[in-house]
Design an enzyme around this catalytic site. Structure first.
Site, PDB file in Angstrom:
ATOM      1  N   LYS A 260     -42.920  97.284  29.980  1.00 25.00           N
ATOM      2  CA  LYS A 260     -44.322  97.210  29.481  1.00 25.00           C
ATOM      3  C   LYS A 260     -45.790  97.045  30.299  1.00 25.00           C
ATOM      4  O   LYS A 260     -46.927  97.160  29.803  1.00 25.00           O
ATOM      5  CB  LYS A 260     -43.835  95.793  28.758  1.00 25.00           C
ATOM      6  CG  LYS A 260     -42.586  96.417  27.777  1.00 25.00           C
ATOM      7  CD  LYS A 260     -43.074  97.242  26.694  1.00 25.00           C
ATOM      8  CE  LYS A 260     -41.710  97.631  25.313  1.00 25.00           C
ATOM      9  NZ  LYS A 260     -41.964  97.888  24.868  1.00 25.00           N
TER      10      LYS A 260
ATOM     11  N   TYR B 168     -37.708  94.631  32.097  1.00 24.31           N
ATOM     12  CA  TYR B 168     -38.412  95.749  30.659  1.00 24.31           C
ATOM     13  C   TYR B 168     -39.890  95.012  30.743  1.00 24.31           C
ATOM     14  O   TYR B 168     -40.553  95.926  30.262  1.00 24.31           O
ATOM     15  CB  TYR B 168     -37.885  94.638  29.869  1.00 24.31           C
ATOM     16  CG  TYR B 168     -38.028  95.645  28.133  1.00 24.31           C
ATOM     17  CD1 TYR B 168     -37.855  96.021  27.521  1.00 24.31           C
ATOM     18  CD2 TYR B 168     -39.090  93.762  27.612  1.00 24.31           C
ATOM     19  CE1 TYR B 168     -38.844  96.394  26.572  1.00 24.31           C
ATOM     20  CE2 TYR B 168     -39.214  94.407  26.098  1.00 24.31           C
ATOM     21  CZ  TYR B 168     -38.802  95.253  25.532  1.00 24.31           C
ATOM     22  OH  TYR B 168     -39.846  96.015  24.391  1.00 24.31           O
TER      23      TYR B 168
END
Length: 319
Positions: free
Chosen positions: A152, A148
């Site tokens: 990003k 994750y």
């Protein structure tokens, strides 16, 4: 003014959409005449029939959906949609598809519209990974430890380059813990802080998966929405030559947070116990002091003090 919100049915997306759909709302000094809301489904009855609101259900990873939401060349985009940390670890292909590939596809579609839209992107403190240094500031290197966070960072790099080329105007905000999230299975590993707060407000038992000494970065939903709207109207210059900022947040221990709720409502903490999970605490419960000089200079703010944060959380849960 035409505005697009992706992830509009999420916790932050709904609150932002309601704020922008309110009569007389101005953004960049102009009235919001059209608000396009995109998510897998759109269930907020206060928004579905609001004047000027268009709902586009479906996955933002679907090229058809991207074509629909960019057809009228939005002036401002709030790109909130993501597959959160726990779900991304369980399904990395889905995470990559939504968190990275869909973001790139959306940016390319906006470029084809011929308008350099203001693009507010919600990044994450997950870009810093673990173990964390003794402090986090504007110059701390990124070292994501989960997919994750890596996703990003990938999106940040692409959007920064798109901004350099003049294709859009990115404003990327690395969000701290925004509280208190509703009790839905979002797959966010950091959701324990919201679960703890809901238990404190309801005076019910809760087994906290981090220790009382764990430290968090917290921001109320109200303050988060204020900062997102500020980002859409903030000129590029105060960002200090970068397109990504750490949002200001309060740095508090779990023990201090529990005490703050107990002060407001005696007996709130009676049912709280602790069974720390070492991996979870290392990733989300050992956050060092946070220094946000660039964001502070650009006018971004946290809730001010812990009492205000607790008051806003309690009010939000009452609603």
């Amino acid at each position: 003014m035409k505005v697009l919100i992706t992830g509009a049915d999420g916790y932050i997306g709904r609150a932002l959409a309601r704020r922008l759909a309110a009569p007389g709302t101005l953004l960049q000094g102009r009235p919001v005449e059209r608000l396009v809301l995109s998510d897998l489904a759109l269930g907020d009855p206060l928004l579905r029939d609001a004047p000027g609101v268009t709902a586009v259900p479906g996955s933002i990873a679907d090229s058809r959906v991207i074509d629909l939401v960019t057809r009228d060349a939005p002036d401002v985009v709030f790109h909130l949609v993501s597959v959160p940390s726990g779900q991304t670890e369980a399904d990395p292909d889905l995470g990559l598809q939504v968190n990275v590939q869909a973001t790139l596809a959306l940016a390319r579609a906006l470029r084809r519209s011929g308008q350099a839209a203001t693009f507010v992107f919600t990044s994450s403190i997950a870009v810093y990974g673990t173990p964390l240094p003794e402090r986090i500031d504007d110059d701390t290197p990124l070292a994501p430890a989960l997919s994750y966070g890596a996703h990003k960072q990938m999106a940040e790099i692409f959007l920064a380059d798109a901004t350099r080329r003049g294709h859009l105007q990115a404003r990327m905000l690395r969000l701290p813990g925004v509280v208190a999230r509703p009790p839905t299975p979002t797959g966010a590993l950091s959701a324990f802080s919201s679960e703890l707060m809901r238990a404190l407000v309801a005076h019910r038992p809760y087994v906290c998966p981090v220790s009382p000494q764990a430290t968090l970065w917290l921001l109320s939903l109200q303050a988060c929405i204020d900062n997102l709207l500020h980002a859409a109207q903030c000129p590029a210059q105060p960002f200090g030559g970068t397109t990504a900022l750490n949002l200001p947040a309060q740095h508090v221990s779990v023990a201090r947070l529990v005490d703050a709720f107990e002060t407001v409502s005696p007996g709130a903490s009676a049912g709280i116990s602790y069974q720390p999970q070492a991996g979870l605490e290392a990733q989300f419960g050992r956050l060092p002091p946070l220094f946000t000089a660039r964001a502070d200079a650009a006018g971004f703010r946290h809730d001010g003090n812990l009492a205000t944060l607790v008051q806003r959380v309690r009010a939000g849960l009452a609603e």
